[in-house]
Design a protein around this motif. Structure first.
Motif, PDB file in Angstrom:
ATOM      1  N   UNK A   1       1.083  -1.241   0.022  1.00 52.69           N
ATOM      2  CA  UNK A   1      -0.071  -0.076  -0.010  1.00 52.69           C
ATOM      3  C   UNK A   1       0.839   1.281  -0.102  1.00 52.69           C
ATOM      4  N   UNK A   2       1.019   1.980  -1.094  1.00 50.88           N
ATOM      5  CA  UNK A   2       1.957   3.123  -1.335  1.00 50.88           C
ATOM      6  C   UNK A   2       0.721   4.233  -1.048  1.00 50.88           C
ATOM      7  N   UNK A   3       1.410   5.123  -0.235  1.00 49.17           N
ATOM      8  CA  UNK A   3       0.655   6.471   0.196  1.00 49.17           C
ATOM      9  C   UNK A   3       1.431   7.509  -0.130  1.00 49.17           C
ATOM     10  N   UNK A   4       0.770   8.438  -0.935  1.00 50.19           N
ATOM     11  CA  UNK A   4       1.130   9.713  -1.661  1.00 50.19           C
ATOM     12  C   UNK A   4       0.010  10.831  -1.033  1.00 50.19           C
ATOM     13  N   UNK A   5       0.581  11.712  -0.192  1.00 46.57           N
ATOM     14  CA  UNK A   5      -0.203  12.882   0.239  1.00 46.57           C
ATOM     15  C   UNK A   5      -0.287  13.998  -0.681  1.00 46.57           C
ATOM     16  N   UNK A   6      -1.261  14.090  -1.538  1.00 43.81           N
ATOM     17  CA  UNK A   6      -1.427  14.981  -2.832  1.00 43.81           C
ATOM     18  C   UNK A   6      -1.778  16.297  -2.254  1.00 43.81           C
ATOM     19  N   UNK A   7      -1.905  16.453  -1.043  1.00 44.32           N
ATOM     20  CA  UNK A   7      -2.125  17.951  -0.610  1.00 44.32           C
ATOM     21  C   UNK A   7      -0.791  18.780  -0.313  1.00 44.32           C
ATOM     22  N   UNK A   8       0.308  18.076  -0.558  1.00 47.09           N
ATOM     23  CA  UNK A   8       1.597  18.586  -0.348  1.00 47.09           C
ATOM     24  C   UNK A   8       2.164  19.058  -1.414  1.00 47.09           C
ATOM     25  N   UNK A   9       1.637  19.377  -2.629  1.00 46.31           N
ATOM     26  CA  UNK A   9       2.279  19.678  -3.660  1.00 46.31           C
ATOM     27  C   UNK A   9       2.979  21.165  -3.566  1.00 46.31           C
ATOM     28  N   UNK A  10       2.511  21.920  -2.282  1.00 50.30           N
ATOM     29  CA  UNK A  10       3.368  23.202  -2.253  1.00 50.30           C
ATOM     30  C   UNK A  10       4.200  23.183  -0.949  1.00 50.30           C
ATOM     31  N   UNK A  11       4.678  21.842  -0.624  1.00 51.39           N
ATOM     32  CA  UNK A  11       5.347  21.868   0.719  1.00 51.39           C
ATOM     33  C   UNK A  11       6.861  21.139   0.117  1.00 51.39           C
ATOM     34  N   UNK A  12       7.761  21.270   1.247  1.00 53.86           N
ATOM     35  CA  UNK A  12       9.274  20.468   1.037  1.00 53.86           C
ATOM     36  C   UNK A  12       9.319  19.564   2.243  1.00 53.86           C
ATOM     37  N   UNK A  13      10.198  18.639   1.959  1.00 56.96           N
ATOM     38  CA  UNK A  13      10.402  17.890   3.006  1.00 56.96           C
ATOM     39  C   UNK A  13      11.136  18.255   4.242  1.00 56.96           C
TER      40      UNK A  13
END
Length: 489
Positions: free
Chosen positions: A353-365
């Motif tokens: 199960x691979x999770x990608x938070x798509x709300x983070x398009x404007x965020x950095x690690x």
């Protein structure tokens, strides 16, 4: 008297000396039939043992994704649905984690307030108790300024909430490394397990129910169980650490509410675009409910609570609706420095199960501020899809934090300002979700060694009700694939 040296058993089964040819033929036919029956029974036992061994083989699921993508929250949802006894045993221990989350929220707001007030000190007029400060923050629009009216009330709030910094340190010391966020990394690669000189790390031996990890968030809870399981009685002080922390929080409760509800503070946060409510472990809207001597974390509180995964968590769950099938769920650390451990679990896993938070398009690690979080997820997804070890493994994509994506778009954020390839598409939640879905699908199609089905779910894993429905579908799909591979379907 003469003694026979022959084996008694041999003598017993030897044919009669006066056996006729017809009797001999009948005897040999009977022996052949007996051997056939015996071999048939042996083969049946062997097949039953093989089938039983296959049936008992655990279903192994690996949760992958960058840090703060929702892996641990997904694991908690599995536990909530299928391990209620263990969930109940851990409930009280989560109280300290939630308190740490809340205190960090407050300290973060205080730090921002302190910065703005210190900048405003030079603007204070002699004899005035109110500071009117024209902010020059980097986030400010160049078309106009914003005036902050700080007063003695804000200085009082700062002093009154000062002890919370010590509470934060105490809680972090009790919880260990899991309570510390990684803010730097020596790893320059998003996928260190792809390196030519990469070597597999050994897996840790399996244990009883719970966790296979020395530094996971489950281990942090174990440290708290002895002192946190007993319920605190209202308005009664005791000598244990939990009540000392509760005493400070209860004493600061009204001031915390004043800080969070203050119009000037909200103005500062809005101006600085500090959307603290989007961050993991946000509890500022719950101060009145959770700051109490008799507070008991709810299911939703536990799922929302933030505690970093260090190492690899192995969680065992027996599915009631899966013929007693045991599932092993692996939750891995998602920071770049933690990803080297991932590949050790690739070889015999049934599904990912691979999770990608798509709300983070404007965020950095958090650990590398140069790297966009969405770009990092793209690189991870590409690497997982292209792995030959995982060529036949079922991979299920969770495009997570859709609720936060919707909130950002409602606040007026334009996707094309951060993703130029988005172009002139409509700036609404559904269109954005479909855009991300297509992009991940194209990566899977282009880089998978063999054609594979594309399984995707749009999720907000802190929504326990919706996630339960999603996991039900996912569990059925994974179980069918597992049984098919074991030749039981």
């Amino acid at each position: 008297m003469r003694m026979s040296m022959e084996d008694p058993l041999t003598l017993a089964i030897a044919p009669p000396k006066d056996e006729t040819p017809q009797e001999k033929d009948t005897r040999e036919q009977a022996e052949i039939e007996a051997r056939r029956i015996s071999e048939s029974i042996d083969e049946q036992i062997r097949q039953e043992r093989t089938a039983l061994k296959k049936k008992k083989k655990s279903v192994k699921v690996l949760l992958l994704g960058q840090s703060e993508s929702g892996k641990s929250a997904t694991l908690k949802n599995f536990q909530l649905q299928h391990a209620r006894r263990e969930w109940a045993e851990e409930r009280a221990a989560w109280r300290a984690v939630i308190y740490l989350n809340l205190v960090r929220n407050i300290v973060r707001v205080l730090d921002i307030l302190s910065r703005e007030m210190s900048l405003a000190e030079g603007e204070k007029r002699p004899g005035s108790t109110t500071i009117e400060y024209l902010s020059d923050s980097d986030d400010e629009s160049t078309s106009h300024g914003i005036v902050y009216r700080f007063s003695d009330k804000h200085r009082f709030i700062q002093r009154r909430l000062g002890p919370l910094r010590s509470i934060q340190s105490d809680l972090e010391n009790k919880l260990g490394p899991e309570s510390q966020e990684v803010r730097s990394t020596a790893s320059i690669s998003a996928t260190p397990f792809d390196s030519p000189d990469f070597q597999l790390l050994p897996k840790r031996p399996s244990r009883d129910f719970g966790i296979n990890s020395t530094n996971g968030w489950k281990s942090a809870l174990e440290k708290l169980r002895p002192s946190m399981m007993a319920s605190a009685r209202p308005q009664r002080r005791s000598n244990n650490d939990h009540n000392e922390i509760a005493d400070v929080l209860v004493a600061c409760k009204e001031t915390m509410l004043q800080l969070w509800q203050d119009p000037v503070v909200q103005q500062v946060l809005s101006h600085r675009k500090t959307n603290i409510e989007d961050s993991p472990g946000f509890f500022l809207n719950d101060i009145d409910r959770i700051v109490s001597y008799d507070y008991e974390p709810s299911d939703n509180d536990i799922v929302r609570a933030r505690l970093r995964t260090v190492g690899v968590q192995e969680h065992k769950v027996v599915m009631d609706d899966g013929n007693g099938k045991e599932w092993l769920l692996y939750d891995v650390g998602g920071t770049r420095s933690s990803r080297v451990a991932w590949a050790s679990y690739f070889d015999d896993v049934d599904a990912i199960i691979f999770l990608c938070p798509i709300s983070c398009f404007d965020e950095r690690l958090r650990e590398d501020r140069r790297i966009n979080r969405l770009e990092d997820s793209y690189l991870l997804w590409k690497s997982v899809c292209s792995s030959r070890i995982l060529a036949t493994t079922e991979i299920i994509l969770f495009l997570n934090k859709c609720d936060l994506l919707h909130n950002k778009i409602k606040r007026g954020m334009c996707i094309k300002d951060h993703i130029p390839s988005y172009g002139s598409r409509k700036n609404d939640t559904i269109t954005v979700m479909r855009y991300f879905q297509q992009h991940f699908k194209e990566i899977s199609k282009q880089y998978s060694p063999e054609p594979r089905p594309f399984f995707i779910h749009f999720t907000s894993v802190i929504d326990t009700k919706a996630t339960a429905a999603t996991l039900s579908v996912v569990e059925e799909s994974i179980l069918r694939t597992h049984l098919r591979n074991a030749d039981l379907l």
